[in-house]
Design a protein around this motif. Structure first.
Motif, mmCIF file in Angstrom:
data_model
loop_
_atom_site.group_PDB
_atom_site.id
_atom_site.type_symbol
_atom_site.label_atom_id
_atom_site.label_comp_id
_atom_site.label_asym_id
_atom_site.label_seq_id
_atom_site.Cartn_x
_atom_site.Cartn_y
_atom_site.Cartn_z
ATOM 1 N N THR A 8 58.383 59.161 38.181
ATOM 2 C CA THR A 8 59.823 59.609 37.876
ATOM 3 C C THR A 8 60.284 60.605 38.876
ATOM 4 O O THR A 8 60.036 60.870 39.910
ATOM 5 C CB THR A 8 60.136 60.021 36.771
ATOM 6 O OG1 THR A 8 58.579 60.981 36.386
ATOM 7 C CG2 THR A 8 59.527 59.613 34.775
ATOM 8 N N SER A 9 61.342 60.220 38.814
ATOM 9 C CA SER A 9 62.202 61.307 39.668
ATOM 10 C C SER A 9 62.029 63.023 39.290
ATOM 11 O O SER A 9 62.401 64.095 40.293
ATOM 12 C CB SER A 9 63.882 60.976 40.304
ATOM 13 O OG SER A 9 63.970 61.343 38.360
ATOM 14 N N GLU A 44 52.915 60.025 36.277
ATOM 15 C CA GLU A 44 54.181 58.766 35.796
ATOM 16 C C GLU A 44 55.036 58.871 36.914
ATOM 17 O O GLU A 44 55.582 59.993 37.892
ATOM 18 C CB GLU A 44 55.376 59.578 34.312
ATOM 19 C CG GLU A 44 54.337 59.328 33.548
ATOM 20 C CD GLU A 44 55.059 59.324 31.821
ATOM 21 O OE1 GLU A 44 56.224 60.409 32.273
ATOM 22 O OE2 GLU A 44 54.208 59.447 31.620
ATOM 23 N N ASN A 103 56.013 65.693 36.864
ATOM 24 C CA ASN A 103 55.397 63.557 35.955
ATOM 25 C C ASN A 103 53.767 63.871 36.197
ATOM 26 O O ASN A 103 53.804 63.023 36.392
ATOM 27 C CB ASN A 103 55.940 63.236 37.694
ATOM 28 C CG ASN A 103 54.955 63.752 38.402
ATOM 29 O OD1 ASN A 103 54.861 64.688 38.916
ATOM 30 N ND2 ASN A 103 55.438 63.038 40.112
#
Length: 100
Positions: free
Chosen positions: A46-47, A44, A51
């Motif tokens: 994301t930060s 994913e 993930n």
């Protein structure tokens, strides 16, 4: 057991796929009637560091078990998902013994 693996947003290397197949083969020691499994490996955007997402669909007669785990690495997520599936399969085996 037949293992179908799909990797989304990246290419899975052979080492990861063999690790996954070996870990899933161990599930047959808990319940020997497992037909097949579908595994989805996703990264994913994301930060956060967690993930890596692993989703496993396990097909057994008259049932399907779906487990989704998100961790820092795919190996950790596969281990966590397989542990959950082990518990579910043990419960299923105990239920089938009680019914007969």
């Amino acid at each position: 057991m037949k293992v179908n693996t799909q990797s989304v947003n990246f290419n899975a290397d052979v080492k990861l796929i063999t690790f996954l197949e070996n870990r899933l083969d161990k599930l047959e020691t808990f319940y020997d009637k497992v037909i097949s499994s579908d595994v989805y490996l996703k990264v994913e955007n994301t930060s956060s560091k967690e993930n890596k997402v692993v989703e496993i669909k396990l097909n057994v007669p008259r049932n399907k078990y779906i487990v989704k785990k998100q961790c820092k690495s795919f190996e950790e997520a596969v281990d966590s998902a397989c542990n959950s599936l082990e518990r579910k399969l043990i419960k299923r085996k105990q239920k089938s013994r009680l019914q007969t």
